[in-house]
Motif scaffolding. Structure first.
Motif, short mmCIF file in Angstrom:
data_model
loop_
_atom_site.label_atom_id
_atom_site.label_comp_id
_atom_site.label_asym_id
_atom_site.label_seq_id
_atom_site.Cartn_x
_atom_site.Cartn_y
_atom_site.Cartn_z
N GLY A 51 69.34 27.02 25.74
CA GLY A 51 69.07 28.27 25.04
C GLY A 51 68.68 29.39 25.98
O GLY A 51 69.16 30.53 25.86
N THR A 52 67.81 29.09 26.91
CA THR A 52 67.38 30.12 27.85
C THR A 52 68.48 30.47 28.84
O THR A 52 68.44 31.54 29.46
N ALA A 53 69.48 29.61 28.96
CA ALA A 53 70.63 29.89 29.83
C ALA A 53 71.75 30.62 29.08
O ALA A 53 72.84 30.80 29.62
N GLY A 54 71.49 31.03 27.84
CA GLY A 54 72.48 31.78 27.07
C GLY A 54 73.47 30.94 26.31
O GLY A 54 74.47 31.45 25.80
N LYS A 55 73.21 29.64 26.16
CA LYS A 55 74.23 28.72 25.64
C LYS A 55 73.91 28.13 24.28
O LYS A 55 74.57 27.18 23.85
N VAL A 56 72.94 28.70 23.56
CA VAL A 56 72.68 28.33 22.17
C VAL A 56 72.65 29.62 21.38
O VAL A 56 71.99 30.58 21.77
N LEU A 57 73.40 29.65 20.28
CA LEU A 57 73.57 30.85 19.47
C LEU A 57 73.18 30.57 18.02
O LEU A 57 73.45 29.48 17.50
N LEU A 58 72.58 31.56 17.38
CA LEU A 58 72.27 31.42 15.96
C LEU A 58 73.54 31.31 15.14
O LEU A 58 74.47 32.10 15.28
N GLY A 59 73.58 30.30 14.26
CA GLY A 59 74.60 30.17 13.24
C GLY A 59 73.92 29.72 11.97
O GLY A 59 72.85 29.09 12.03
N SER A 60 74.51 30.02 10.81
CA SER A 60 73.84 29.68 9.55
C SER A 60 74.73 29.00 8.52
O SER A 60 74.25 28.24 7.69
N ASP A 61 76.03 29.28 8.51
CA ASP A 61 76.97 28.87 7.46
C ASP A 61 76.83 29.72 6.20
O ASP A 61 77.37 29.36 5.15
N PHE A 62 76.10 30.83 6.26
CA PHE A 62 76.03 31.75 5.13
C PHE A 62 77.44 32.10 4.67
O PHE A 62 78.31 32.35 5.50
N PRO A 63 77.71 32.14 3.37
CA PRO A 63 76.81 31.97 2.23
C PRO A 63 76.73 30.52 1.72
O PRO A 63 76.05 30.27 0.73
#
Length: 298
Positions: free
Chosen positions: A247-259
């Motif tokens: 994550g701190t290396a830029g390799k984890v991103l927020l995703g949600s599956d909305f809606p």
């Protein structure tokens, strides 16, 4: 385990607490109306690729769903669509690209499928501005190593175009899920920018390894770490240090599956916060990493 709340107020509180200008969610879905209705009907039936009851929390109109994201502070999002049979992808690309053009904050999205003509319509979508792509190996049931796709993978690797790939075997394994098949694609195209959907659940360790091995492989958080997923595929606590590093290396991103989620949106953010990986990590995952990724691609 924390109880899931039934309101969306905590998202604003959380973004304020961590000084975020907004949320950047790389894994949201907007589909043509007829297809959207069919997808929701499939969820309502808890079909075989779902495996359990899965009530849809955000079942409003298209405009209602866009307004909901804005109210939640999601200023960057996607309209991920994916083909599950031949003859769908080009039309889906027309729709998702048009949706992005009329919807501020939406990343132009596209998809492809192993079929004759795939290179032509993939090239066309890229030329028309597609900035994020989606494949679903579980629902599509196809092999990412298929000969028809090799040139497309090469095209996207050269363009550094991120591809969100549902490659994990959750919630139900299929013929070409798991880190092996997509790992072979990456071995052939090591510059390919793959975003592993759902952090690769339930094969978390295998997909963490791919993200550590390949410079342009990332994970998204979609539904991972939530109560809903923890009941099915708990994330091993011993893997948290590796998740922090990525994550701190830029390799984890927020995703949600909305809606298409069975709980309020803020539960995804709460679930990330309760990993206790630090405010800097949460800021990177929820905002900075996606902004840096897409700014780098114009």
């Amino acid at each position: 385990m924390a109880t899931v709340k039934t309101y969306d107020g905590d998202v604003t509180e959380l973004t304020t607490r961590y000084g975020l200008p907004g949320l950047a969610d790389v894994h949201t879905h907007f589909l043509p109306p007829r297809m959207q209705r069919r997808v929701w009907e499939h969820f309502d039936r808890a079909g075989p690729l779902i495996g359990r009851p899965w009530p849809i929390t955000y079942r409003g109109s298209e405009s209602d769903r866009v307004a909901t994201l804005r109210r939640l502070g999601v200023t960057t999002f996607s309209a991920l669509a994916y083909a599950h049979r031949p003859g769908m992808a080009a039309d889906l690309n027309d729709w998702t690209l048009a949706f992005a053009a009329r919807t501020p904050g939406c990343l132009p999205s596209a998809t492809f499928f192993p079929e004759p003509g795939v290179m032509a319509y993939a090239s066309d979508a890229l030329e028309r501005g597609a900035r994020i792509w989606k494949l679903h190996l579980q629902v599509g049931g196809f092999d990412p190593r298929a000969a028809e796709l090799d040139a497309v993978w090469g095209l996207l690797a050269e363009a550094r175009a991120p591809v969100v790939v549902h490659a994990g075997s959750g919630p139900v394994a299929a013929g070409f899920t798991g880190p092996g098949p997509i790992g072979e694609v990456l071995a052939r195209h090591p510059r390919l920018a793959v975003i592993v959907a759902h952090s690769g659940a339930p094969e978390y360790a295998g997909f963490l390894e791919l993200a550590e091995r390949y410079e342009h492989v990332r994970l998204d958080t979609t539904m991972a770490f939530t109560d809903f997923f923890e009941q099915m595929a708990p994330f091993p606590r011993e893997l948290r240090p590796r998740l922090r590093e990525l994550g701190t290396a830029g390799k984890v991103l927020l995703g949600s599956d909305f809606p298409n989620i069975p709980y309020p949106y803020e539960h995804q953010i709460e679930s990330l916060a309760r990993l206790e990986l630090g405010a800097d990590w949460l800021t990177a995952v929820c905002w900075t990493n996606a902004q840096a990724l897409f700014a780098a691609r114009g």
